[in-house]
Design a protein around this motif. Structure first.
Motif, PDB file in Angstrom:
ATOM      1  N   ALA A  62       0.831  -1.208   0.000  1.00  0.00           N
ATOM      2  CA  ALA A  62       0.000   0.000   0.000  1.00  0.00           C
ATOM      3  C   ALA A  62       0.863   1.254   0.000  1.00  0.00           C
ATOM      4  O   ALA A  62       0.523   2.262  -0.638  1.00  0.00           O
ATOM      5  CB  ALA A  62      -0.925  -0.010   1.216  1.00  0.00           C
ATOM      6  N   GLN A  63       1.990   1.210   0.710  1.00  0.00           N
ATOM      7  CA  GLN A  63       2.886   2.361   0.763  1.00  0.00           C
ATOM      8  C   GLN A  63       3.460   2.668  -0.620  1.00  0.00           C
ATOM      9  O   GLN A  63       3.527   3.831  -1.034  1.00  0.00           O
ATOM     10  CB  GLN A  63       4.015   2.081   1.758  1.00  0.00           C
ATOM     11  N   VAL A  64       3.850   1.626  -1.348  1.00  0.00           N
ATOM     12  CA  VAL A  64       4.393   1.823  -2.696  1.00  0.00           C
ATOM     13  C   VAL A  64       3.322   2.353  -3.635  1.00  0.00           C
ATOM     14  O   VAL A  64       3.550   3.299  -4.402  1.00  0.00           O
ATOM     15  CB  VAL A  64       4.982   0.507  -3.234  1.00  0.00           C
ATOM     16  N   LEU A 120      11.064   9.662  -8.270  1.00  0.00           N
ATOM     17  CA  LEU A 120      10.234   8.541  -7.872  1.00  0.00           C
ATOM     18  C   LEU A 120      11.076   7.290  -7.643  1.00  0.00           C
ATOM     19  O   LEU A 120      10.878   6.572  -6.647  1.00  0.00           O
ATOM     20  CB  LEU A 120       9.168   8.269  -8.938  1.00  0.00           C
ATOM     21  N   VAL A 121      11.986   6.993  -8.549  1.00  0.00           N
ATOM     22  CA  VAL A 121      12.838   5.817  -8.400  1.00  0.00           C
ATOM     23  C   VAL A 121      13.637   5.891  -7.104  1.00  0.00           C
ATOM     24  O   VAL A 121      13.778   4.902  -6.371  1.00  0.00           O
ATOM     25  CB  VAL A 121      13.773   5.677  -9.618  1.00  0.00           C
ATOM     26  N   THR A 122      14.157   7.071  -6.802  1.00  0.00           N
ATOM     27  CA  THR A 122      14.942   7.237  -5.587  1.00  0.00           C
ATOM     28  C   THR A 122      14.093   7.014  -4.348  1.00  0.00           C
ATOM     29  O   THR A 122      14.509   6.338  -3.399  1.00  0.00           O
ATOM     30  CB  THR A 122      15.567   8.642  -5.549  1.00  0.00           C
ATOM     31  N   ARG A 123      12.912   7.566  -4.331  1.00  0.00           N
ATOM     32  CA  ARG A 123      12.039   7.420  -3.165  1.00  0.00           C
ATOM     33  C   ARG A 123      11.571   5.975  -2.990  1.00  0.00           C
ATOM     34  O   ARG A 123      11.460   5.479  -1.868  1.00  0.00           O
ATOM     35  CB  ARG A 123      10.844   8.365  -3.296  1.00  0.00           C
ATOM     36  N   LEU A 124      11.318   5.285  -4.091  1.00  0.00           N
ATOM     37  CA  LEU A 124      10.939   3.880  -3.988  1.00  0.00           C
ATOM     38  C   LEU A 124      12.082   3.025  -3.470  1.00  0.00           C
ATOM     39  O   LEU A 124      11.889   2.145  -2.615  1.00  0.00           O
ATOM     40  CB  LEU A 124      10.495   3.364  -5.361  1.00  0.00           C
ATOM     41  N   ALA A 125      13.286   3.277  -3.975  1.00  0.00           N
ATOM     42  CA  ALA A 125      14.446   2.491  -3.549  1.00  0.00           C
ATOM     43  C   ALA A 125      14.795   2.743  -2.091  1.00  0.00           C
ATOM     44  O   ALA A 125      15.495   1.929  -1.471  1.00  0.00           O
ATOM     45  CB  ALA A 125      15.640   2.814  -4.447  1.00  0.00           C
ATOM     46  N   LEU A 127      12.626   2.813   0.331  1.00  0.00           N
ATOM     47  CA  LEU A 127      11.664   2.144   1.199  1.00  0.00           C
ATOM     48  C   LEU A 127      12.219   0.809   1.694  1.00  0.00           C
ATOM     49  O   LEU A 127      13.054   0.179   1.040  1.00  0.00           O
ATOM     50  CB  LEU A 127      10.352   1.906   0.452  1.00  0.00           C
ATOM     51  N   ASP A 128      11.737   0.359   2.847  1.00  0.00           N
ATOM     52  CA  ASP A 128      12.206  -0.891   3.435  1.00  0.00           C
ATOM     53  C   ASP A 128      11.846  -2.086   2.560  1.00  0.00           C
ATOM     54  O   ASP A 128      10.708  -2.199   2.069  1.00  0.00           O
ATOM     55  CB  ASP A 128      11.598  -1.099   4.826  1.00  0.00           C
ATOM     56  N   LEU A 129      12.811  -2.976   2.368  1.00  0.00           N
ATOM     57  CA  LEU A 129      12.623  -4.236   1.642  1.00  0.00           C
ATOM     58  C   LEU A 129      11.900  -4.036   0.311  1.00  0.00           C
ATOM     59  O   LEU A 129      11.025  -4.807  -0.076  1.00  0.00           O
ATOM     60  CB  LEU A 129      11.846  -5.232   2.514  1.00  0.00           C
ATOM     61  N   ALA A 211      17.043  10.740   0.174  1.00  0.00           N
ATOM     62  CA  ALA A 211      18.154  10.679  -0.767  1.00  0.00           C
ATOM     63  C   ALA A 211      17.906  11.621  -1.941  1.00  0.00           C
ATOM     64  O   ALA A 211      16.774  11.855  -2.346  1.00  0.00           O
ATOM     65  CB  ALA A 211      18.323   9.246  -1.276  1.00  0.00           C
ATOM     66  N   ALA A 212      18.994  12.173  -2.470  1.00  0.00           N
ATOM     67  CA  ALA A 212      18.874  13.073  -3.616  1.00  0.00           C
ATOM     68  C   ALA A 212      18.381  12.302  -4.831  1.00  0.00           C
ATOM     69  O   ALA A 212      18.774  11.153  -5.043  1.00  0.00           O
ATOM     70  CB  ALA A 212      20.225  13.714  -3.911  1.00  0.00           C
ATOM     71  N   PRO A 213      17.506  12.904  -5.655  1.00  0.00           N
ATOM     72  CA  PRO A 213      16.994  12.210  -6.843  1.00  0.00           C
ATOM     73  C   PRO A 213      18.110  11.835  -7.806  1.00  0.00           C
ATOM     74  O   PRO A 213      19.089  12.567  -7.966  1.00  0.00           O
ATOM     75  CB  PRO A 213      16.045  13.231  -7.470  1.00  0.00           C
TER      76      PRO A 213
END
Length: 238
Positions: A62-64, A120-125, A127-129, A211-213
């Protein structure tokens, strides 16, 4: 398609002295910028308790999804692929010795606005696990680039046929056949590329310690078209 015919009406697959046949191939290859970027996001969970592993997987999924949906204008497609929750058995002992439960969900997102992709890729990466694969750069299936490549291949075939006819001091008479032999082969690049994205927050404020994009650079796409064309031409004076 029409076929050349002898006076008795029998069709023949070749020309005649009165209507020589000319066969050529037309090709076109275009190098263009991609139109969309595809990423795969894998959400994982692991716990000795089955219910806890499932709850964690549900929460992280749900978070993703919420994060990706916050980039609403940039995301053209969002879909869930495979989902699994399976036991991991111990290497020793007998019977159903479950050591832990592993869960994962695969999510695919397609973005048409590349300015948001790096962030978006940075923010997803972060996230935990959660792991991110891509981007894979592509053209849309209905992109006009495919049609332009086919048109160029046909024009090239006609130009080549006219050149052959001119070498014999004659000219084309009629088009007999135009065959599509895999006229378009868009080649999505399987290797993740890099694309430049703006650093401003998109779809909500970012945490101060985020983290920076990533700076990402789109990988150009190759569109290839090829056709076979057959013409009749006026008999040359040899």
């Amino acid at each position: 398609m029409d076929h050349l015919a002898e006076p008795d009406g029998a069709a023949v697959p070749y020309g005649t002295p009165g209507a020589p046949r000319l066969a050529v191939t037309g090709e076109a290859r275009l190098e263009v910028d991609p139109e969309i970027a595809r990423i795969h996001v894998t959400v994982n969970s692991r716990d000795r308790d089955r219910r806890k592993a499932l709850d964690d997987l549900t929460r992280r999924n749900a978070q993703v999804l919420d994060l990706v949906k916050s980039y609403a204008e940039a995301v053209e497609q969002l879909q869930t692929g495979s989902l699994s929750l399976r036991p991991q058995f111990g290497s020793k002992g007998r019977g159903e010795n479950v050591r832990s439960y592993h869960g994962h969900v695969l999510i695919t997102a397609v973005l048409g606005d590349f300015t948001a992709l790096g962030e978006l890729v940075t923010r997803l990466a972060d996230l935990d696990l959660t792991s991110v694969d891509g981007p894979w750069w592509e053209l849309r299936p209905d992109s006009p680039v495919h049609g332009e490549a086919r048109n160029q291949a046909v024009r090239e075939a006609v130009q080549r046929a006219r050149a052959y006819a001119a070498a014999l001091d004659t000219r084309l008479a009629a088009l007999v056949e135009l065959a599509d032999i895999g006229a378009e082969e868009p080649r999505p690049q399987g290797m993740p590329g890099l694309m430049r994205a703006r650093s401003a927050a998109y779809g909500g404020e970012m945490a101060e310690d985020a983290a920076a994009p990533l700076d990402l650079e789109p990988r150009r796409q190759t569109v290839y078209a090829r056709v076979n064309a057959r013409f009749t031409m006026h008999p040359p004076q040899l």
